[in-house]
Write a protein that holds these residues in place. Structure first.
Motif, PDB file in Angstrom:
ATOM      1  N   PHE A 297       0.851  -1.188   0.000  1.00 33.56           N
ATOM      2  CA  PHE A 297       0.000   0.000   0.000  1.00 33.56           C
ATOM      3  C   PHE A 297       0.887   1.240   0.000  1.00 33.56           C
ATOM      4  O   PHE A 297       1.771   1.381   0.856  1.00 33.56           O
ATOM      5  N   ALA A 298       0.637   2.137  -0.957  1.00 35.32           N
ATOM      6  CA  ALA A 298       1.368   3.404  -1.026  1.00 35.32           C
ATOM      7  C   ALA A 298       0.612   4.451  -0.213  1.00 35.32           C
ATOM      8  O   ALA A 298      -0.610   4.598  -0.358  1.00 35.32           O
ATOM      9  N   VAL A 299       1.314   5.149   0.634  1.00 34.84           N
ATOM     10  CA  VAL A 299       0.707   6.189   1.462  1.00 34.84           C
ATOM     11  C   VAL A 299       0.491   7.436   0.613  1.00 34.84           C
ATOM     12  O   VAL A 299       1.430   7.976   0.028  1.00 34.84           O
ATOM     13  N   LEU A 300      -0.743   7.907   0.574  1.00 32.23           N
ATOM     14  CA  LEU A 300      -1.078   9.116  -0.189  1.00 32.23           C
ATOM     15  C   LEU A 300      -1.065  10.359   0.692  1.00 32.23           C
ATOM     16  O   LEU A 300      -0.904  11.478   0.202  1.00 32.23           O
ATOM     17  N   GLY A 301      -1.273  10.173   1.980  1.00 31.55           N
ATOM     18  CA  GLY A 301      -1.303  11.305   2.898  1.00 31.55           C
ATOM     19  C   GLY A 301      -2.124  10.977   4.122  1.00 31.55           C
ATOM     20  O   GLY A 301      -2.658   9.863   4.260  1.00 31.55           O
ATOM     21  N   PRO A 302      -2.264  11.916   5.036  1.00 35.28           N
ATOM     22  CA  PRO A 302      -3.081  11.690   6.235  1.00 35.28           C
ATOM     23  C   PRO A 302      -4.540  11.432   5.865  1.00 35.28           C
ATOM     24  O   PRO A 302      -5.030  11.906   4.840  1.00 35.28           O
ATOM     25  N   LYS A 303      -5.213  10.698   6.709  1.00 36.20           N
ATOM     26  CA  LYS A 303      -6.629  10.393   6.487  1.00 36.20           C
ATOM     27  C   LYS A 303      -7.459  11.667   6.558  1.00 36.20           C
ATOM     28  O   LYS A 303      -7.314  12.474   7.479  1.00 36.20           O
ATOM     29  N   LYS A 304      -8.260  11.873   5.560  1.00 33.61           N
ATOM     30  CA  LYS A 304      -9.138  13.043   5.556  1.00 33.61           C
ATOM     31  C   LYS A 304     -10.316  12.800   6.481  1.00 33.61           C
ATOM     32  O   LYS A 304     -10.877  11.711   6.537  1.00 33.61           O
ATOM     33  N   THR A 305     -10.685  13.827   7.212  1.00 35.86           N
ATOM     34  CA  THR A 305     -11.840  13.732   8.097  1.00 35.86           C
ATOM     35  C   THR A 305     -13.106  13.682   7.265  1.00 35.86           C
ATOM     36  O   THR A 305     -13.376  14.557   6.443  1.00 35.86           O
ATOM     37  N   GLN A 306     -13.876  12.629   7.459  1.00 36.66           N
ATOM     38  CA  GLN A 306     -15.098  12.430   6.676  1.00 36.66           C
ATOM     39  C   GLN A 306     -16.323  12.845   7.486  1.00 36.66           C
ATOM     40  O   GLN A 306     -16.370  12.655   8.703  1.00 36.66           O
ATOM     41  N   PRO A 307     -17.321  13.448   6.818  1.00 32.88           N
ATOM     42  CA  PRO A 307     -18.556  13.799   7.521  1.00 32.88           C
ATOM     43  C   PRO A 307     -19.306  12.549   7.957  1.00 32.88           C
ATOM     44  O   PRO A 307     -19.144  11.481   7.381  1.00 32.88           O
ATOM     45  N   HIS A 308     -20.110  12.709   8.973  1.00 35.57           N
ATOM     46  CA  HIS A 308     -20.910  11.573   9.446  1.00 35.57           C
ATOM     47  C   HIS A 308     -21.879  11.129   8.362  1.00 35.57           C
ATOM     48  O   HIS A 308     -22.533  11.945   7.711  1.00 35.57           O
ATOM     49  N   ARG A 309     -21.922   9.823   8.158  1.00 36.75           N
ATOM     50  CA  ARG A 309     -22.876   9.249   7.199  1.00 36.75           C
ATOM     51  C   ARG A 309     -23.744   8.251   7.960  1.00 36.75           C
ATOM     52  O   ARG A 309     -23.333   7.128   8.231  1.00 36.75           O
ATOM     53  N   ASN A 310     -24.918   8.715   8.332  1.00 33.85           N
ATOM     54  CA  ASN A 310     -25.827   7.863   9.097  1.00 33.85           C
ATOM     55  C   ASN A 310     -26.753   7.101   8.154  1.00 33.85           C
ATOM     56  O   ASN A 310     -27.327   7.673   7.218  1.00 33.85           O
TER      57      ASN A 310
END
Length: 348
Positions: A297-310
């Protein structure tokens, strides 16, 4: 004062008392013997004072000599302390700080001994280093290379890494020995360290270009988590604290497959950090001595904060589902979807 008490000047006091009476009588027959006793007492007192003075001088000389000796010993101890401190600082440049501290505290034994532990291993090298070094003067190459290693080492130590060795332009470090925060935290610290290094390399590239370095260093990084043999290898005369094993070789292979300026990690490491980083799955790596194909797995960058998906589902039959899918990893969402489809097939 009791009769048994001692007075240093009893004899002199007695002469003074006797003299007062005799002088009033003015009797020469009694004054002459008194004068002789007074003279003898004076001589005795003078001699005693001289002896006391000489004794006092000798004691003062001894005290002066003692103070000089104490001062010399204090200076010697301070010199030894400074020498030992300087030696420790020098040795710390050749040994991992964790091992150095353990040796000084007596908690680490310098003997041939190894153990098998799960570690997260890091390899990095400079892309096209040989070609780049041919274009630089030796003095400039030394300056840039030392600055590069100094910057990367500072980042590594800041993240708690154990620095194993520098191999030419390559750098090898690991997490999990002699100190460990657990397999997951060790892996996460390593990946965060690698991202900090690549970010710092971009800053250094700007600085180096401004100094006339036309093609600044670009590094590739490989990270792997697995079981290695770690400890002191060598003989009773000379030891080397390092790690060996197939997982170490695999890490080096991952580094060679990494993109310039990138980070390539194994699936084992990815499992520990998948909530920290965005990744792109790459082709599996095959390696002699390792039966499995290693997912990469190649690292693309820090994990982006995702909005809540209920996801909410209510049914009059008494079924209620309310789930925030943004808290699930991709694999967890896939597993949940498969289970829900299986339930739906049973109902239909």
């Amino acid at each position: 004062m009791s009769k048994d008490s001692f007075d240093l000047y009893d004899r002199e006091k007695a002469l003074i008392s006797e003299g007062s009476t005799l002088l009033e009588s003015e009797d020469l027959k009694t004054l002459k013997p008194f004068a002789q006793r007074l003279f003898d007492g004076f001589v005795s007192l003078f001699n005693e004072n001289q002896n006391l003075l000489r004794h006092s001088d000798r004691q003062e000389q001894r005290l002066v000599k003692l103070n000089q000796n104490l001062k010399a010993q204090t200076q010697e101890l301070e010199l030894k302390r400074q020498t030992q401190e300087l030696l420790s600082q020098q040795l710390a440049k050749y040994l991992p700080p964790q091992i150095m501290s353990a040796l000084l505290s007596g908690t680490y034994q310098s003997k041939v001994a190894t153990q098998r532990k799960k570690l997260t291993v890091f390899f990095s090298d400079i892309r096209d280093f040989t070609a780049t070094s041919d274009l630089l003067q030796p003095e400039a190459l030394t300056e840039y290379l030392n600055e590069y290693f100094s910057e990367m080492t500072e980042i590594a130590m800041g993240h708690g890494a154990t620095i194993d060795k520098y191999i030419g332009d390559a750098m090898m470090v690991f997490f999990g020995d002699p100190e460990s925060k657990g397999h997951q935290e060790d892996a996460r610290a390593c990946v965060l360290m690698a991202m900090a290094m690549q970010a710092r390399m971009k800053e250094l590239a700007v600085r180096w270009k401004n100094k006339g370095f036309e093609n600044p260093f670009v590094i590739r990084i490989g990270i792997n988590t697995g079981y290695c043999n770690v400890g002191n290898f060598g003989s009773d005369q000379r030891l080397s604290y390092t790690i060996i094993g197939g997982e170490v070789n695999l890490t080096q292979r991952l580094e060679s497959h990494s993109d310039p300026g990138g980070i390539l990690m194994s699936y084992e490491t990815y499992c520990y950090v998948q909530d920290l980083v965005e990744v792109e799955e790459r082709q599996p790596v095959k390696m002699k001595g390792i039966a499995r194909d290693v997912k990469t797995f190649a690292v693309l960058g820090p994990k982006k904060t995702q909005p809540h998906r209920n996801v909410a589902l209510n049914h009059e039959a008494g079924i209620n589902i309310d789930l925030d899918v943004s808290t699930l990893t991709p694999s967890e969402r896939q597993q949940l979807a498969e289970k829900l489809r299986a339930v739906a097939n049973q109902i239909s």
